[in-house]
Design a protein around this motif. Sequence first.
Motif, PDB file in Angstrom:
ATOM      1  N   VAL A 241       0.840  -1.207   0.000  1.00  0.00           N
ATOM      2  CA  VAL A 241       0.000   0.000   0.000  1.00  0.00           C
ATOM      3  C   VAL A 241       0.878   1.261   0.000  1.00  0.00           C
ATOM      4  N   GLU A 242       1.915   1.241   0.820  1.00  0.00           N
ATOM      5  CA  GLU A 242       2.766   2.442   0.975  1.00  0.00           C
ATOM      6  C   GLU A 242       3.559   2.762  -0.295  1.00  0.00           C
ATOM      7  N   THR A 243       3.758   1.769  -1.152  1.00  0.00           N
ATOM      8  CA  THR A 243       4.473   2.014  -2.416  1.00  0.00           C
ATOM      9  C   THR A 243       3.501   2.308  -3.559  1.00  0.00           C
ATOM     10  N   ASN A 244       2.206   2.326  -3.244  1.00  0.00           N
ATOM     11  CA  ASN A 244       1.162   2.499  -4.266  1.00  0.00           C
ATOM     12  C   ASN A 244       1.056   1.303  -5.211  1.00  0.00           C
ATOM     13  N   TYR A 245       1.737   0.215  -4.861  1.00  0.00           N
ATOM     14  CA  TYR A 245       1.547  -1.003  -5.673  1.00  0.00           C
ATOM     15  C   TYR A 245       0.102  -1.460  -5.550  1.00  0.00           C
ATOM     16  N   TRP A 246      -0.431  -1.378  -4.340  1.00  0.00           N
ATOM     17  CA  TRP A 246      -1.806  -1.814  -4.080  1.00  0.00           C
ATOM     18  C   TRP A 246      -2.570  -0.643  -3.453  1.00  0.00           C
ATOM     19  N   PRO A 247      -2.974   0.330  -4.255  1.00  0.00           N
ATOM     20  CA  PRO A 247      -3.657   1.491  -3.690  1.00  0.00           C
ATOM     21  C   PRO A 247      -5.013   1.105  -3.104  1.00  0.00           C
ATOM     22  N   LEU A 248      -5.372   1.783  -2.030  1.00  0.00           N
ATOM     23  CA  LEU A 248      -6.659   1.505  -1.383  1.00  0.00           C
ATOM     24  C   LEU A 248      -7.687   2.512  -1.899  1.00  0.00           C
ATOM     25  N   TYR A 249      -8.690   2.003  -2.578  1.00  0.00           N
ATOM     26  CA  TYR A 249      -9.705   2.899  -3.123  1.00  0.00           C
ATOM     27  C   TYR A 249     -11.018   2.158  -3.288  1.00  0.00           C
ATOM     28  N   GLU A 250     -12.046   2.918  -3.598  1.00  0.00           N
ATOM     29  CA  GLU A 250     -13.343   2.294  -3.814  1.00  0.00           C
ATOM     30  C   GLU A 250     -14.011   2.951  -5.020  1.00  0.00           C
ATOM     31  N   LYS A 255     -18.325   6.120  -8.780  1.00  0.00           N
ATOM     32  CA  LYS A 255     -17.438   7.216  -8.368  1.00  0.00           C
ATOM     33  C   LYS A 255     -16.219   6.686  -7.626  1.00  0.00           C
ATOM     34  N   TYR A 256     -15.045   7.136  -8.104  1.00  0.00           N
ATOM     35  CA  TYR A 256     -13.789   6.692  -7.503  1.00  0.00           C
ATOM     36  C   TYR A 256     -13.468   7.519  -6.270  1.00  0.00           C
ATOM     37  N   LYS A 257     -12.988   6.829  -5.240  1.00  0.00           N
ATOM     38  CA  LYS A 257     -12.495   7.554  -4.081  1.00  0.00           C
ATOM     39  C   LYS A 257     -11.302   6.795  -3.513  1.00  0.00           C
ATOM     40  N   ILE A 258     -10.180   7.491  -3.412  1.00  0.00           N
ATOM     41  CA  ILE A 258      -8.993   6.870  -2.810  1.00  0.00           C
ATOM     42  C   ILE A 258      -9.160   6.988  -1.296  1.00  0.00           C
ATOM     43  N   THR A 259      -9.130   5.858  -0.602  1.00  0.00           N
ATOM     44  CA  THR A 259      -9.450   5.888   0.833  1.00  0.00           C
ATOM     45  C   THR A 259      -8.216   6.040   1.707  1.00  0.00           C
ATOM     46  N   TYR A 260      -7.048   5.871   1.109  1.00  0.00           N
ATOM     47  CA  TYR A 260      -5.808   6.091   1.876  1.00  0.00           C
ATOM     48  C   TYR A 260      -4.735   6.572   0.915  1.00  0.00           C
ATOM     49  N   LYS A 261      -4.138   7.725   1.256  1.00  0.00           N
ATOM     50  CA  LYS A 261      -3.057   8.241   0.406  1.00  0.00           C
ATOM     51  C   LYS A 261      -1.767   8.277   1.205  1.00  0.00           C
ATOM     52  N   PRO A 262      -0.771   7.508   0.814  1.00  0.00           N
ATOM     53  CA  PRO A 262       0.512   7.565   1.517  1.00  0.00           C
ATOM     54  C   PRO A 262       1.062   8.986   1.448  1.00  0.00           C
ATOM     55  N   ARG A 263       1.538   9.477   2.584  1.00  0.00           N
ATOM     56  CA  ARG A 263       2.056  10.857   2.597  1.00  0.00           C
ATOM     57  C   ARG A 263       3.228  10.992   1.642  1.00  0.00           C
ATOM     58  N   GLN A 264       4.129  10.045   1.749  1.00  0.00           N
ATOM     59  CA  GLN A 264       5.309  10.050   0.874  1.00  0.00           C
ATOM     60  C   GLN A 264       5.448   8.629   0.326  1.00  0.00           C
ATOM     61  N   PRO A 265       4.880   8.375  -0.865  1.00  0.00           N
ATOM     62  CA  PRO A 265       4.936   6.998  -1.378  1.00  0.00           C
ATOM     63  C   PRO A 265       6.374   6.481  -1.440  1.00  0.00           C
ATOM     64  N   LYS A 266       6.547   5.237  -1.025  1.00  0.00           N
ATOM     65  CA  LYS A 266       7.899   4.664  -0.997  1.00  0.00           C
ATOM     66  C   LYS A 266       8.237   4.089  -2.378  1.00  0.00           C
ATOM     67  N   PRO A 267       9.528   4.091  -2.721  1.00  0.00           N
ATOM     68  CA  PRO A 267       9.897   3.474  -4.013  1.00  0.00           C
ATOM     69  C   PRO A 267       9.597   1.969  -4.000  1.00  0.00           C
ATOM     70  N   ILE A 268       9.292   1.444  -5.167  1.00  0.00           N
ATOM     71  CA  ILE A 268       8.850   0.043  -5.260  1.00  0.00           C
ATOM     72  C   ILE A 268       9.926  -0.929  -4.767  1.00  0.00           C
ATOM     73  N   GLU A 269      11.202  -0.539  -4.846  1.00  0.00           N
ATOM     74  CA  GLU A 269      12.271  -1.424  -4.332  1.00  0.00           C
ATOM     75  C   GLU A 269      12.017  -1.828  -2.886  1.00  0.00           C
ATOM     76  N   GLU A 270      11.438  -0.891  -2.119  1.00  0.00           N
ATOM     77  CA  GLU A 270      11.207  -1.175  -0.706  1.00  0.00           C
ATOM     78  C   GLU A 270      10.320  -2.401  -0.533  1.00  0.00           C
ATOM     79  N   TRP A 271       9.377  -2.559  -1.445  1.00  0.00           N
ATOM     80  CA  TRP A 271       8.474  -3.717  -1.391  1.00  0.00           C
ATOM     81  C   TRP A 271       9.141  -4.937  -2.028  1.00  0.00           C
ATOM     82  N   LEU A 272       9.821  -4.706  -3.154  1.00  0.00           N
ATOM     83  CA  LEU A 272      10.455  -5.824  -3.869  1.00  0.00           C
ATOM     84  C   LEU A 272      11.474  -6.529  -2.987  1.00  0.00           C
ATOM     85  N   LYS A 273      12.267  -5.747  -2.258  1.00  0.00           N
ATOM     86  CA  LYS A 273      13.386  -6.354  -1.530  1.00  0.00           C
ATOM     87  C   LYS A 273      12.940  -7.164  -0.314  1.00  0.00           C
ATOM     88  N   MET A 274      11.665  -7.025   0.039  1.00  0.00           N
ATOM     89  CA  MET A 274      11.155  -7.831   1.150  1.00  0.00           C
ATOM     90  C   MET A 274      10.834  -9.261   0.716  1.00  0.00           C
TER      91      MET A 274
END
Lengths: 314, 374
Positions: A241-250, A255-274
């Motif tokens: 979620v924090e990397t915007n790989y899996w954005p939370l929205y409805e 009508k689209y509504k983003i229900t959570y916006k990361p303040r500072q989206p993290k680079p995708i590497e942060e998720w990949l390297k886990m």
Amino acid sequence: MAINLKALTDKEARFVGGHRLCAGCNEGTIVRQVLLAASDYEVAVLNATGCLEVTTSVYPYSSWKVPWLHEAFENAAAAASGAEAAYKALKRFGELPADKKIKFIAFGGDGGTYDIGLQALSGALERGHSFLYVLLDNEAYMNTGIQRSSSTPPYAWTTTSPVGAAIPGKVQPKKNIVEIVAAHGVPYVATASPSHYIDLMNKVQKALSYEGPTFLAVYSNCNRGHRNPTELSIAVSRMAVETNYWPLYEIEQGKYKITYKPRQPKPIEEWLKMQGRFAHLLKPESKPLVEQLQKWIDEKWELLQKKEEFSKTL
Amino acid sequence: MSKILMGDIACALAAVDAGLKFYAGYPITPSSEIAEALSELLPKHKGIYLQMEDEIGSIMAAIGASYAGYPSMTATSGPGFSLMQEAIGYAAMAEIPVTIIDVMRAGPATGLATQIGEGDLMQAIWGTHGDHPVLVFSPGNVREFYIYTQKALFWAEKLRVPAVVLADEVIGHMKENVELPEPIKIPERRIPDVKPEQYLPYAAVDGDVVPLPPLGSGYLWHMTGSAHGEDGFPTIRPDRVKALLDRLISKTVKHHNELVEYEAYMLDDAEVLVVSFASMGRVSKGVVKELRDRGVKVGLLTPLTMWPFFAPELRAVVDKLNPKKIVVPEINYGQLRILVEWALRGTSVPVIGVNLVNGDLIPPEMIEEAILHG
């Protein structure tokens, strides 16, 4: 209508422990959250073949304190159609009290939803049966040994998209199931992650408040298939979620509504390297592939924000 | 050279060694290792691995690739095999070669996903609607899984029929030391010896098989699952429909002697005959050997071709031996027994089933009990 966690703690858990899901599996957490959020209703669960079904129903035990129907791999939505149609008929003919409120909740994995079950799902959505379909998206066929599905992200290793000289893991994009479902014009479609549980439970309640088909796509880390330590499974989901790989929205009534916006989206590497399934992407020569993934994520996020903006004008 | 191989891997190797060029499949236990192995092996042999969205897609992609000129196969287990049934009839009718590996689990439905069953026999023979030609082979060990995968691919191509290999979970997942034989290569497809304008896609040559040109070779043709004439166009003319179905059915009948294979074990002077297939054939062999060591006159027939069924051959053995009884152990409620009784119709030899479906192999003691006291 927001979730009241304190009040929910008094409710009976209708999905209980003792099941045989792998340590750290997100599916059990998600199902507990979904059924807890559905506490105001009587619930009947339909469960496509998959990890959840196999591990929660080993004779003589059951984790389910609700009526539970296991179907084949491809037809949870079709079985839900029949059950819901029969339930409505029973009410119409006075066999069930008119004020009876049963909610049908179907659970399916990505294989049973994006691939083999897509036809049954599409049919049920189009006919307009009243049920909530919960997709547990662990992005591969984990139950049969980690084969790629059309939900597997690009460049992920699976046993049928092996990493080597010929291909860097799966070479196709991930299918956008949320848009496919939304294109049926159903009243409520949303994404969720077990790491953001209040958001998830709010969405369940919102979905159940509608008559007609509703859909919740939940990101579900599989530590066996994604190759990460068991204790990090929620952290991996959160990072998705924090990397915007899996954005939370409805998408509520179109009508689209983003229900959570990361303040500072993290680079995708942060998720990949886990995750070990992306280990090959951490090598210097894989940089262009990572950049491509980042570009894809950024573009999708950009588009989603535009859709949200546009929805405000509707 | 001998190797320690898992049955499913032996099947994948067999296909590549035979010249398989295309595999389409969908993950399902206990056959997934075939897909996994082929996803690595085929690209290294100028072949294509395609993972499909379900088993309906899997078999039809294999049929499509076969139509385009690539020897093709798919692999699955019970639930997927059920989904493939319509396409098996289509392949038989359109005469497009395809091989289906069914690694049997116990059914029905999801059944026992990770445990053995032998209940797909009737479905393999009769599963699709309408009378149709189909070949069914059934290996009893890892080495035979290698051999009969190749034979299925060979005969599917040769006769342009669907061919099924009925393995089971124990054979699929068992690892054993195997001496691999020389591979049987998939035959070159017979191409038309007439000019494109004279080509009739369903005009049989040598009485049964119709030549099929590769795509892009200048020939235009209709292939269809509807009843058709020699030109491939749908027809309801009774004479043409009859000619088509007669020829389709005759394909396997004509080649009975080449197709039918079985193993005869310790038949001399046998007073009791055991007939068994797949993994239970192997268990039965152990029982027969042990009882022979103790002086019991018992012998074993293990069919390796399940369809066409070895009815005349079985009948000849029974006429010669005149056994007191026939014992048929199988992990279902009597599917092979029905075929045995049909083969022996008119005789008075009692046929005794040893049936148990609980996820395990049938224990040798149950078979021994039936042989000695059944």
